[in-house]
Design a protein around this motif. Structure first.
Motif, PDB file in Angstrom:
ATOM      1  N   PHE A  45       0.854  -1.141   0.007  1.00  0.00           N
ATOM      2  CA  PHE A  45       0.099   0.246   0.250  1.00  0.00           C
ATOM      3  C   PHE A  45       0.812   0.993   0.059  1.00  0.00           C
ATOM      4  N   GLN A  46       0.322   2.251  -0.548  1.00  0.00           N
ATOM      5  CA  GLN A  46       1.120   3.600  -0.608  1.00  0.00           C
ATOM      6  C   GLN A  46       0.363   5.149  -0.757  1.00  0.00           C
ATOM      7  N   CYS A  47       0.462   5.216   1.309  1.00  0.00           N
ATOM      8  CA  CYS A  47      -0.591   6.944   1.710  1.00  0.00           C
ATOM      9  C   CYS A  47      -0.715   7.177   0.400  1.00  0.00           C
ATOM     10  N   ASP A  48      -1.740   7.825   0.350  1.00  0.00           N
ATOM     11  CA  ASP A  48      -1.945   8.905  -0.668  1.00  0.00           C
ATOM     12  C   ASP A  48      -1.555  10.833   0.066  1.00  0.00           C
ATOM     13  N   ARG A  49      -1.997  10.482   1.067  1.00  0.00           N
ATOM     14  CA  ARG A  49      -1.946  11.678   2.240  1.00  0.00           C
ATOM     15  C   ARG A  49       0.074  11.745   2.009  1.00  0.00           C
ATOM     16  N   CYS A  50       0.517  10.612   3.214  1.00  0.00           N
ATOM     17  CA  CYS A  50       2.186  10.452   3.639  1.00  0.00           C
ATOM     18  C   CYS A  50       3.396   9.838   2.724  1.00  0.00           C
ATOM     19  N   CYS A  65      -3.109   4.187   7.047  1.00  0.00           N
ATOM     20  CA  CYS A  65      -2.199   4.362   7.078  1.00  0.00           C
ATOM     21  C   CYS A  65      -1.386   4.327   8.754  1.00  0.00           C
ATOM     22  N   PRO A  66       0.064   3.588   9.164  1.00  0.00           N
ATOM     23  CA  PRO A  66       0.490   3.988  10.285  1.00  0.00           C
ATOM     24  C   PRO A  66       0.819   5.156  11.016  1.00  0.00           C
ATOM     25  N   ARG A  67       1.159   5.931   9.877  1.00  0.00           N
ATOM     26  CA  ARG A  67       2.136   6.780  10.353  1.00  0.00           C
ATOM     27  C   ARG A  67       1.113   7.909  10.646  1.00  0.00           C
ATOM     28  N   CYS A  68       0.180   7.967   9.408  1.00  0.00           N
ATOM     29  CA  CYS A  68      -0.645   9.174   9.727  1.00  0.00           C
ATOM     30  C   CYS A  68      -2.147   9.075  10.126  1.00  0.00           C
ATOM     31  N   ASN A  69      -2.447   7.731  10.250  1.00  0.00           N
ATOM     32  CA  ASN A  69      -4.575   6.803  10.061  1.00  0.00           C
ATOM     33  C   ASN A  69      -4.877   7.371   9.480  1.00  0.00           C
ATOM     34  N   ALA A  70      -4.509   7.464   7.499  1.00  0.00           N
ATOM     35  CA  ALA A  70      -5.337   7.732   7.166  1.00  0.00           C
ATOM     36  C   ALA A  70      -5.878   6.833   6.063  1.00  0.00           C
ATOM     37  N   HIS A  71      -6.827   6.439   5.552  1.00  0.00           N
ATOM     38  CA  HIS A  71      -6.913   5.582   4.770  1.00  0.00           C
ATOM     39  C   HIS A  71      -6.251   5.246   3.609  1.00  0.00           C
ATOM     40  N   CYS A  72      -6.040   3.600   3.187  1.00  0.00           N
ATOM     41  CA  CYS A  72      -5.399   3.405   2.244  1.00  0.00           C
ATOM     42  C   CYS A  72      -6.754   2.768   1.633  1.00  0.00           C
ATOM     43  N   ILE A  73      -6.625   2.629   0.376  1.00  0.00           N
ATOM     44  CA  ILE A  73      -7.910   1.648  -0.596  1.00  0.00           C
ATOM     45  C   ILE A  73      -6.672   1.124  -1.879  1.00  0.00           C
ATOM     46  N   LYS A  74      -6.248  -0.427  -1.951  1.00  0.00           N
ATOM     47  CA  LYS A  74      -5.519  -1.023  -2.774  1.00  0.00           C
ATOM     48  C   LYS A  74      -6.351  -0.704  -3.922  1.00  0.00           C
TER      49      LYS A  74
END
Length: 77
Positions: A45-50, A65-74
């Motif tokens: 996965f790659q976070c769109d925010r960070c 996301c473990p860093r910024c807690n944003a939702h990540c969709i595959k």
């Protein structure tokens, strides 16, 4: 004092250098086998925010996301 001829001295230096290179090659081989793992792109996965790339614990299509807690969709490519 140990008496060495010039030929013996250079032979000893050459032997030590070859031994050191063999030791480093063996160490590199053993480290490579220990850390050998494969990753398929469907679990990455790659976070769109960070822009953090990470692998979730379970094979899911939605995670945080473990860093910024944003939702990540595959997304399929």
């Amino acid at each position: 004092m140990i008496s060495l001829s010039i030929a013996d001295f250079f032979s000893l230096i050459l032997l030590l250098a070859v031994g050191w290179i063999a030791f480093l090659a063996f160490r590199l081989q053993s480290r490579g086998h220990r850390r050998d793992w494969h990753l398929t792109s469907r679990h990455l996965f790659q976070c769109d925010r960070c822009h953090l790339s990470f692998v979730p614990e379970k094979a899911v299509t939605l995670c945080r996301c473990p860093r910024c807690n944003a939702h990540c969709i595959k997304r399929s490519k």
